[in-house]
Design a protein around this motif. Sequence first.
Motif, PDB file in Angstrom:
ATOM      1  N   HIS A 105      74.272  12.459   7.252  1.00  0.00           N
ATOM      2  CA  HIS A 105      74.757  12.489   8.638  1.00  0.00           C
ATOM      3  C   HIS A 105      73.909  13.439   9.480  1.00  0.00           C
ATOM      4  O   HIS A 105      73.563  13.135  10.635  1.00  0.00           O
ATOM      5  CB  HIS A 105      76.226  12.916   8.673  1.00  0.00           C
ATOM      6  N   MET A 106      73.563  14.597   8.905  1.00  0.00           N
ATOM      7  CA  MET A 106      72.694  15.524   9.635  1.00  0.00           C
ATOM      8  C   MET A 106      71.369  14.871   9.967  1.00  0.00           C
ATOM      9  O   MET A 106      70.854  14.992  11.093  1.00  0.00           O
ATOM     10  CB  MET A 106      72.458  16.781   8.793  1.00  0.00           C
ATOM     11  N   LEU A 107      70.811  14.156   8.998  1.00  0.00           N
ATOM     12  CA  LEU A 107      69.533  13.487   9.222  1.00  0.00           C
ATOM     13  C   LEU A 107      69.655  12.451  10.331  1.00  0.00           C
ATOM     14  O   LEU A 107      68.752  12.314  11.161  1.00  0.00           O
ATOM     15  CB  LEU A 107      69.059  12.819   7.935  1.00  0.00           C
ATOM     16  N   SER A 108      70.755  11.726  10.363  1.00  0.00           N
ATOM     17  CA  SER A 108      70.935  10.697  11.393  1.00  0.00           C
ATOM     18  C   SER A 108      70.957  11.295  12.787  1.00  0.00           C
ATOM     19  O   SER A 108      70.569  10.633  13.754  1.00  0.00           O
ATOM     20  CB  SER A 108      72.238   9.926  11.131  1.00  0.00           C
ATOM     21  N   GLU A 109      71.395  12.544  12.886  1.00  0.00           N
ATOM     22  CA  GLU A 109      71.446  13.197  14.198  1.00  0.00           C
ATOM     23  C   GLU A 109      70.124  13.880  14.554  1.00  0.00           C
ATOM     24  O   GLU A 109      69.791  14.017  15.727  1.00  0.00           O
ATOM     25  CB  GLU A 109      72.578  14.227  14.213  1.00  0.00           C
ATOM     26  N   VAL A 110      69.377  14.301  13.543  1.00  0.00           N
ATOM     27  CA  VAL A 110      68.104  14.983  13.806  1.00  0.00           C
ATOM     28  C   VAL A 110      66.970  13.979  13.986  1.00  0.00           C
ATOM     29  O   VAL A 110      66.209  14.045  14.956  1.00  0.00           O
ATOM     30  CB  VAL A 110      67.768  15.958  12.657  1.00  0.00           C
ATOM     31  N   ASN A 111      66.843  13.045  13.039  1.00  0.00           N
ATOM     32  CA  ASN A 111      65.792  12.023  13.127  1.00  0.00           C
ATOM     33  C   ASN A 111      66.087  10.934  12.095  1.00  0.00           C
ATOM     34  O   ASN A 111      65.712  11.072  10.920  1.00  0.00           O
ATOM     35  CB  ASN A 111      64.417  12.631  12.874  1.00  0.00           C
TER      36      ASN A 111
END
Length: 246
Positions: free
Chosen positions: A54-60
């Motif tokens: 989920h963090m990755l989806s928000e960062v890039n």
Amino acid sequence: MDSETVTSERLEKLQAEFGHLDGKDLMDAMIHKAFPGKIAMVSSFGSEAVVLLHMLSEVNPTVPVLFLNTGKLFGETLRYRDRLQDKLGLTDIRSLGPDPRVLDVQDPKGDLWARDADGCCHVRKVLPLAHGLEHFEASFTGRKKFQTGARSQMATIEQEAAADGTPGRFKINPLANWDLDDLKTYIEDHKLPRHPLVKDGYLSIGCMPCTDRVKEGGDYRSGRWAGLDKDECGIHVPGLVDGDGI
């Protein structure tokens, strides 16, 4: 630590500049400043994987996600991977599987896990990941300090020793300092779907033959390789993920 690490001038600079960060802030810095276009995420799509994804989806969401499809996974894990890819909008999930030629020699009957668990992990996880990481300088992992004694001292930014002992690939651990309550809170706050096997007592989820439910009062990872003197699959052992044995 569960992997031998080395010290280099670049590692010292990265730790000095970004070592105070974790979670999404560390991920953003590694993707856009330290290793642009040269970093991937390694994910098992297991019980806690949704936090890092989920963090990755928000960062890039275009950063490659390397998924080890060992051929021995739960069907629930494969369906969970597909669900998360759609829900989170991750655009580059790469499924890494064992080389059929290696399986023909090392595991022709598919029962190596029962005879040699370390050998099975090597064929189905270590070697495929080594190939998948060949063109990357760094990778994100979901390891946390609380998971095993070997991980209790790891840093958020590490550099592995290559097979010859020289400085190798960087390993970034955004959740190193998180505990189970932190993970649970993040999942609840963002209303993220859990792996379907969690509610059935599977707290740490790997391959089907080597993953059991955790008995009441059992250790968090006691369902992994139950009865064996083993708590790591081998992908964090020095040298192996740099191509040794391929």
